[in-house]
Design a protein around this motif. Structure first.
Motif, mmCIF file in Angstrom:
data_model
loop_
_atom_site.group_PDB
_atom_site.id
_atom_site.type_symbol
_atom_site.label_atom_id
_atom_site.label_comp_id
_atom_site.label_asym_id
_atom_site.label_seq_id
_atom_site.Cartn_x
_atom_site.Cartn_y
_atom_site.Cartn_z
ATOM 1 N N LEU A 135 0.821 -1.203 0.000
ATOM 2 C CA LEU A 135 0.000 0.000 0.000
ATOM 3 C C LEU A 135 0.857 1.257 0.000
ATOM 4 O O LEU A 135 0.499 2.272 -0.620
ATOM 5 C CB LEU A 135 -0.923 -0.013 1.227
ATOM 6 N N SER A 136 2.006 1.190 0.663
ATOM 7 C CA SER A 136 2.880 2.364 0.736
ATOM 8 C C SER A 136 3.460 2.744 -0.623
ATOM 9 O O SER A 136 3.957 3.866 -0.785
ATOM 10 C CB SER A 136 4.009 2.111 1.724
ATOM 11 N N HIS A 137 3.412 1.823 -1.602
ATOM 12 C CA HIS A 137 3.953 2.098 -2.934
ATOM 13 C C HIS A 137 2.862 2.455 -3.948
ATOM 14 O O HIS A 137 3.149 2.613 -5.135
ATOM 15 C CB HIS A 137 4.747 0.897 -3.446
ATOM 16 N N THR A 138 1.628 2.561 -3.492
ATOM 17 C CA THR A 138 0.555 2.953 -4.406
ATOM 18 C C THR A 138 0.557 4.462 -4.591
ATOM 19 O O THR A 138 1.083 5.206 -3.758
ATOM 20 C CB THR A 138 -0.813 2.499 -3.859
ATOM 21 N N ALA A 139 -0.068 4.908 -5.668
ATOM 22 C CA ALA A 139 -0.057 6.335 -5.995
ATOM 23 C C ALA A 139 -0.771 7.158 -4.931
ATOM 24 O O ALA A 139 -0.352 8.273 -4.604
ATOM 25 C CB ALA A 139 -0.719 6.547 -7.356
ATOM 26 N N ILE A 140 -1.836 6.621 -4.373
ATOM 27 C CA ILE A 140 -2.626 7.378 -3.405
ATOM 28 C C ILE A 140 -1.884 7.600 -2.089
ATOM 29 O O ILE A 140 -2.179 8.531 -1.336
ATOM 30 C CB ILE A 140 -3.974 6.649 -3.149
ATOM 31 N N ALA A 141 -0.895 6.742 -1.816
ATOM 32 C CA ALA A 141 -0.230 6.801 -0.509
ATOM 33 C C ALA A 141 1.226 7.236 -0.596
ATOM 34 O O ALA A 141 1.946 7.147 0.394
ATOM 35 C CB ALA A 141 -0.315 5.426 0.161
ATOM 36 N N LEU A 142 1.651 7.751 -1.728
ATOM 37 C CA LEU A 142 3.058 8.106 -1.893
ATOM 38 C C LEU A 142 3.504 9.217 -0.943
ATOM 39 O O LEU A 142 4.670 9.283 -0.559
ATOM 40 C CB LEU A 142 3.319 8.522 -3.342
ATOM 41 N N TRP A 144 2.089 9.852 2.079
ATOM 42 C CA TRP A 144 1.769 9.587 3.480
ATOM 43 C C TRP A 144 3.053 9.342 4.255
ATOM 44 O O TRP A 144 4.029 8.821 3.728
ATOM 45 C CB TRP A 144 0.870 8.374 3.621
ATOM 46 N N ARG A 145 3.069 9.716 5.523
ATOM 47 C CA ARG A 145 4.263 9.469 6.317
ATOM 48 C C ARG A 145 4.308 8.004 6.779
ATOM 49 O O ARG A 145 3.285 7.323 6.835
ATOM 50 C CB ARG A 145 4.352 10.424 7.497
ATOM 51 N N GLU A 146 5.504 7.552 7.141
ATOM 52 C CA GLU A 146 5.742 6.135 7.411
ATOM 53 C C GLU A 146 4.894 5.597 8.553
ATOM 54 O O GLU A 146 4.470 4.435 8.537
ATOM 55 C CB GLU A 146 7.222 5.906 7.728
ATOM 56 N N LEU A 179 5.940 0.498 17.775
ATOM 57 C CA LEU A 179 6.587 0.953 16.534
ATOM 58 C C LEU A 179 5.959 2.244 16.040
ATOM 59 O O LEU A 179 6.659 3.139 15.539
ATOM 60 C CB LEU A 179 6.485 -0.138 15.471
ATOM 61 N N TRP A 180 4.627 2.350 16.151
ATOM 62 C CA TRP A 180 3.957 3.569 15.705
ATOM 63 C C TRP A 180 4.385 4.763 16.548
ATOM 64 O O TRP A 180 4.651 5.848 16.018
ATOM 65 C CB TRP A 180 2.437 3.395 15.772
ATOM 66 N N VAL A 181 4.441 4.593 17.873
ATOM 67 C CA VAL A 181 4.883 5.689 18.751
ATOM 68 C C VAL A 181 6.298 6.121 18.372
ATOM 69 O O VAL A 181 6.600 7.321 18.309
ATOM 70 C CB VAL A 181 4.826 5.249 20.229
ATOM 71 N N LEU A 182 7.164 5.158 18.103
ATOM 72 C CA LEU A 182 8.552 5.476 17.743
ATOM 73 C C LEU A 182 8.622 6.284 16.455
ATOM 74 O O LEU A 182 9.282 7.333 16.398
ATOM 75 C CB LEU A 182 9.349 4.182 17.599
ATOM 76 N N THR A 183 7.934 5.817 15.406
ATOM 77 C CA THR A 183 8.009 6.502 14.107
ATOM 78 C C THR A 183 7.265 7.836 14.132
ATOM 79 O O THR A 183 7.748 8.823 13.554
ATOM 80 C CB THR A 183 7.431 5.610 13.001
ATOM 81 N N GLU A 184 6.109 7.884 14.780
ATOM 82 C CA GLU A 184 5.318 9.115 14.794
ATOM 83 C C GLU A 184 6.009 10.216 15.605
ATOM 84 O O GLU A 184 6.090 11.370 15.159
ATOM 85 C CB GLU A 184 3.926 8.830 15.362
ATOM 86 N N THR A 185 6.515 9.886 16.779
ATOM 87 C CA THR A 185 7.183 10.903 17.594
ATOM 88 C C THR A 185 8.499 11.349 16.950
ATOM 89 O O THR A 185 8.881 12.520 17.061
ATOM 90 C CB THR A 185 7.445 10.386 19.014
#
Length: 346
Positions: A135-142, A144-146, A179-185
């Protein structure tokens, strides 16, 4: 049908029945009936099943790695990769949903095969994560943050874990939260070490406390009670590991700043960890909570050994350091034994 127990459980039941008989709480006939109400299994087949399925999963992952390493198969995979990411995401999502559905149907048909049923859910978890990658490689999500691509499967795991009554899927949801807390913060802090004045270990102490609090709240909900112990385990894992890291690195904003300090300057974190671990041991013993007690003991020893390597490795002989520790714990054990004996007399 007699209850099946392993050797450790069988010994516990035997000792309990003997003690009841000695205290005349039950007579000899009742004691004999209780002894015949369970069978001690000579080999723990369930434990073997758990290990076997984990080995099978590890071998599956290894086979995928070896498959990718093959030159011919690499060219074949390259052709598949040329398929639009949206199509790959759709098909992988269908496969993940199919695995979860198959796991539920199989559990309904074979409810006693808990280990293999959970193993099927694991593959559903794995394919769901792969779906997020596609999904991260689709055009709609290019753009979006990790962190979003970690949050999406995490939310799915949370819902699926509750709806399918799967502790395994729930555990992956809690890992995903970390993992989400780590990447988002890290994103919000613009890749600086500090977020709201907290570095990564300090952030995860907060995460651990929140998850532990959630485990307490789960006790009050009968439908979600099956998730309580797993939630407590992950909360303790986050909290104690992060606190241990704080005793080593402190709350500094960069590795360069940390490298110029002396470890003795972090004594406050060490004292805090000693108090927390001792409190955990006391709480675990008082409330018969083996999980909290085990975490307290393990991280108390880890904290002591860490301080030894930091402060005394080059100055104090190893034998003297551990002799002092041995004497300290001997005194604690002696005092605990006296208190226990007084309790028995009362």
């Amino acid at each position: 049908m007699d209850m099946k127990v392993n050797k450790r459980q069988g010994q516990f039941l035997k000792d309990t029945i003997n003690q009841w008989q000695q205290q005349q709480l039950i007579d000899a006939q009742q004691a004999q009936q209780l002894r015949h109400s369970y069978d001690v299994i000579s080999f723990d087949w369930k434990l073997l099943a758990v290990y076997s399925f984990w080995v099978a999963i590890a071998c599956f992952i290894l086979s995928v790695i070896l498959l990718i390493a093959d030159d011919y198969l690499i060219s074949l995979i390259a052709k598949i990769i040329n398929t639009p990411a949206s199509i790959l995401a759709f098909f992988s999502a269908m496969i993940a949903a199919g695995l979860f559905y198959f796991g539920v149907r199989r559990r309904q048909r074979y409810p006693q095969k808990t280990v293999s049923n959970e193993a099927i859910f694991f593959f559903g978890v794995l394919i769901t994560a792969i779906t997020s990658v596609f999904l991260s490689h689709t055009a709609i999500a290019l753009h979006w943050r990790e962190s979003i691509f970690i949050l999406l499967p995490t939310l799915i795991y949370l819902i699926v874990g509750i709806q399918l009554y799967s502790v395994l899927v729930w555990l992956f949801a809690l890992i995903g939260i970390g993992l989400w807390v780590l990447t988002e913060t890290s994103y919000l802090a613009q890749n600086h070490y500090l977020f709201w004045g907290m570095n990564i270990p300090l952030r995860f102490t907060i995460v651990g406390i929140l998850i532990i609090s959630a485990s307490v709240a789960l006790k009050r909900h009968s439908r979600l009670f099956f998730l309580q112990e797993a939630t407590l385990f992950m909360g303790l894992m986050y909290f104690f590991n992060a606190l241990w890291m704080l005793t080593i690195f402190g709350n500094y904003d960069s590795l360069s700043a940390w490298s110029h300090i002396k470890q003795i300057e972090l004594w406050g974190w060490s004292v805090a960890m000693l108090l927390v671990t001792l409190s955990a041991i006391y709480y675990g013993i008082k409330n018969n909570n083996s999980l909290i007690r085990a975490f307290g003991i393990i991280f108390l020893l880890l904290c002591l050994y860490s301080r030894y390597f930091e402060f005394f490795w080059g100055t104090l002989h190893k034998a003297i350091f551990f002799a002092v520790l041995a004497l300290s714990f001997w005194i604690i054990g002696s005092r605990a034994e006296k208190i226990w004996q007084l309790g028995n007399k009362n």
